[in-house]
Design an enzyme around this catalytic site. Structure first.
Site, PDB file in Angstrom:
ATOM      1  N   PHE A   1      51.512 125.339-129.235  1.00 15.73           N
ATOM      2  CA  PHE A   1      52.070 126.224-129.472  1.00 15.73           C
ATOM      3  C   PHE A   1      52.161 128.220-127.881  1.00 15.73           C
ATOM      4  O   PHE A   1      50.682 128.604-128.445  1.00 15.73           O
ATOM      5  CB  PHE A   1      52.260 127.168-131.014  1.00 15.73           C
ATOM      6  CG  PHE A   1      53.040 128.727-130.902  1.00 15.73           C
ATOM      7  CD1 PHE A   1      53.387 128.132-131.736  1.00 15.73           C
ATOM      8  CD2 PHE A   1      52.126 130.165-130.264  1.00 15.73           C
ATOM      9  CE1 PHE A   1      54.427 129.453-132.168  1.00 15.73           C
ATOM     10  CE2 PHE A   1      53.087 131.392-130.884  1.00 15.73           C
ATOM     11  CZ  PHE A   1      54.097 130.722-132.162  1.00 15.73           C
TER      12      PHE A   1
ATOM     13  N   ASP B   1      47.460 129.968-120.483  1.00 15.89           N
ATOM     14  CA  ASP B   1      48.135 130.869-122.239  1.00 15.89           C
ATOM     15  C   ASP B   1      46.816 130.971-123.174  1.00 15.89           C
ATOM     16  O   ASP B   1      46.660 130.858-124.048  1.00 15.89           O
ATOM     17  CB  ASP B   1      49.114 130.339-122.851  1.00 15.89           C
ATOM     18  CG  ASP B   1      49.456 130.878-123.930  1.00 15.89           C
ATOM     19  OD1 ASP B   1      48.755 131.703-124.395  1.00 15.89           O
ATOM     20  OD2 ASP B   1      50.115 130.388-124.913  1.00 15.89           O
TER      21      ASP B   1
ATOM     22  N   LYS C   1      49.215 139.836-126.961  1.00 20.02           N
ATOM     23  CA  LYS C   1      48.175 140.506-128.441  1.00 20.02           C
ATOM     24  C   LYS C   1      47.099 141.357-128.906  1.00 20.02           C
ATOM     25  O   LYS C   1      47.463 142.424-128.049  1.00 20.02           O
ATOM     26  CB  LYS C   1      47.665 138.573-128.989  1.00 20.02           C
ATOM     27  CG  LYS C   1      49.075 137.791-129.479  1.00 20.02           C
ATOM     28  CD  LYS C   1      48.475 136.790-130.761  1.00 20.02           C
ATOM     29  CE  LYS C   1      49.228 135.952-131.325  1.00 20.02           C
ATOM     30  NZ  LYS C   1      49.984 134.652-130.968  1.00 20.02           N
TER      31      LYS C   1
HETATM   32  C1  LIG Z   1      50.955 134.099-130.089  1.00 19.93           C
HETATM   33  C2  LIG Z   1      51.454 133.201-129.324  1.00 19.93           C
HETATM   34  C3  LIG Z   1      52.444 133.111-127.942  1.00 19.93           C
HETATM   35  C4  LIG Z   1      54.033 133.986-128.464  1.00 19.93           C
HETATM   36  O1  LIG Z   1      53.083 135.458-128.124  1.00 19.93           O
HETATM   37  P1  LIG Z   1      54.033 136.183-128.968  1.00 19.93           P
HETATM   38  O2  LIG Z   1      53.955 137.596-129.140  1.00 19.93           O
HETATM   39  O3  LIG Z   1      54.327 135.922-130.869  1.00 19.93           O
HETATM   40  O4  LIG Z   1      55.594 135.647-128.489  1.00 19.93           O
HETATM   41  C5  LIG Z   1      52.059 132.739-126.485  1.00 19.93           C
HETATM   42  N1  LIG Z   1      51.113 131.576-127.035  1.00 19.93           N
HETATM   43  C6  LIG Z   1      49.911 131.363-127.330  1.00 19.93           C
HETATM   44  C7  LIG Z   1      49.116 131.314-127.552  1.00 19.93           C
HETATM   45  C8  LIG Z   1      49.878 132.540-128.545  1.00 19.93           C
HETATM   46  O5  LIG Z   1      49.158 132.178-129.680  1.00 19.93           O
END
Ligand SMILES: *Cc1c(COP(=O)(O)O)cnc(C)c1O
Length: 412
Positions: A148, A233, A262
């Site tokens: 994700f 990520d 985040k």
């Molecule tokens: C939440 C998340 C995203 C996307 O972040 P947004 O601020 O919602 O665009 C990307 N990668 C990971 C691992 C995430 O948990």
């Protein structure tokens, strides 16, 4: 029976209005929140709830952290937006602090996580053409099954979740998927067009999936061997959640690009960034990438405060200590409503026995007991309380989970 069935409550009325004129791209639990402090939230009918989701880890520092609020309030009165057409006085402070936290030379600030992932993709491709010498428009990026990385068209194009991708094509080419945790498959997928491997060091949305020990070190070694960038990520796994600043730290691995978001915004404003050395981020020149809001003064004031909190090591220490408690409590629930769980730091993916109820039913039962949590896939819940939660409150929240899952099935 929830407050939704009682339209005379404020929850019933406001919830119905919130649903009526909104796209139904979420399926919120029947609660309407209006105030929060630390790990506790209060709804519009005055009931208190323990937050065990923490905004998908955007609220690692808790609700209303005094230092973050003070930074935001102070900055609001001075300067909020300049655009990057001009330099403002909070910019260097933020980028220097974040670069230092990551042990890297450069920062590219954006707003949302998806934008940071898109940035990492663009930078990796450009690096591939200009530094690695990949033929024009041939660059490939390797991603993992179950990933994700956000919701843009390009990003959902390399998801294997049908809900995320079906109906949104055609998609951006140039991505190859391999099973998460499988180094042999990864090496087999690398060829002379490969510019980057983009993975989550722990898959958050996937259900807190922790790869086999040595996987991250193996990814690092393969990337180095084949001159491929390792883009981690860490949007959800990073910034203290796992007990270290980054999930990669657990294997003493340093990726080429940190993708952050985040918690970087302290739960106050959206702040994301790609952090890397100048041989990577240096490929961008004026006009080639940008964002109207990225790196704005308010974001930098909050972001630098979040980084300062992490520099103390306190959030990481709390995640480690409370994580021991979390693990012990979940261990005791195995076979008593819990099938299995995965945990690192103050973060767990919990597989509830399907006989107990769906993940959704468990979350609704928890809500009835004053605990806010979110299911991810099927009967899996993700637990990620704010790192400021007290030991006592964490115990109480887990008492509620234990009561729900060991009760032998949820009715009504
Ligand atoms: C939440 C998340 C995203 C996307 O972040 P947004 O601020 O919602 O665009 C990307 N990668 C990971 C691992 C995430 O948990």
């Amino acid at each position: 029976m929830t407050l939704l069935d009682r339209p005379e409550t404020r929850t019933g009325e406001i919830f119905a209005r919130a649903q009526a004129r909104t796209a139904h791209n979420y399926h919120p639990l029947p609660v309407v929140l209006e105030h929060a402090e630390g790990a506790w939230m209060t709804d519009v009918d005055g009931r208190r709830h323990l937050d065990m989701l923490a905004g998908y880890s955007a609220l690692n520092f808790g609700h209303g952290h005094p230092a973050l609020l003070a930074a935001a309030h102070e900055q609001l009165d001075r300067l909020t937006l300049t655009s990057r057409a001009f330099v403002h006085d909070r910019f260097a402070e933020f980028t220097e602090a974040l670069a230092d936290l990551c042990g890297k030379e450069m920062v590219l600030p954006m707003n949302t996580g998806a934008e940071a992932v898109e940035t990492a993709i663009k930078v990796s491709r450009k690096w591939g053409y200009e530094v690695k010498g990949v033929p024009a428009d041939r660059a490939t990026i390797i991603v993992a099954g179950g990933n994700f990385h956000g919701r843009t068209t390009t990003i959902v194009g390399f998801s294997d979740d049908p809900d995320a991708r079906d109906g949104f094509g055609p998609f951006t080419p140039g991505f190859r998927m391999v099973p998460y945790g499988d180094l042999a498959a990864l090496e087999a997928a690398i060829d002379e067009t490969t510019v980057a491997v983009l993975i989550e060091p722990i898959q958050g949305e996937g259900g807190v999936i922790i790869p086999p020990e040595g996987y991250l070190r193996g990814v690092r070694a393969l990337c180095t061997k084949h001159a491929v960038l390792f883009a981690a990520d860490e949007i959800q796994s990073g910034l203290g959640r796992t007990g270290r600043t980054f999930a990669c730290d657990h294997e003493d691995v340093v990726p080429d690009l940190y993708v952050l978001g985040k918690a970087l915004g302290g739960g106050v404003v959206p702040v994301s960034a790609v952090v890397a050395d100048s041989d990577v981020l240096g490929v961008l020149r004026p006009g080639q990438h940008g964002s109207t809001f990225g790196g704005n003064p308010l974001a930098c004031a909050v972001g630098v405060t979040a980084v300062r909190l992490l520099e103390t090591g306190e959030p990481q220490r709390r995640a480690t200590e409370l994580g021991v408690l979390l693990r012990e409590r979940l261990q005791a629930m195995l076979g008593r409503g819990l099938v299995s769980f995965r945990a690192r730091g103050l973060w767990a993916g919990v597989d509830v026995d399907p006989a107990v109820g769906t993940g959704r039913a468990v979350c609704e039962a928890l809500l009835g007991r004053g605990v806010l949590a979110k299911d991810t896939h099927g009967s899996t819940l993700r637990l990620a309380p704010p790192l400021v939660i007290s030991e006592e409150d964490l115990h109480w929240g887990l008492d509620q989970l234990e009561a729900v899952v060991s009760g032998g099935g949820i009715t009504g």
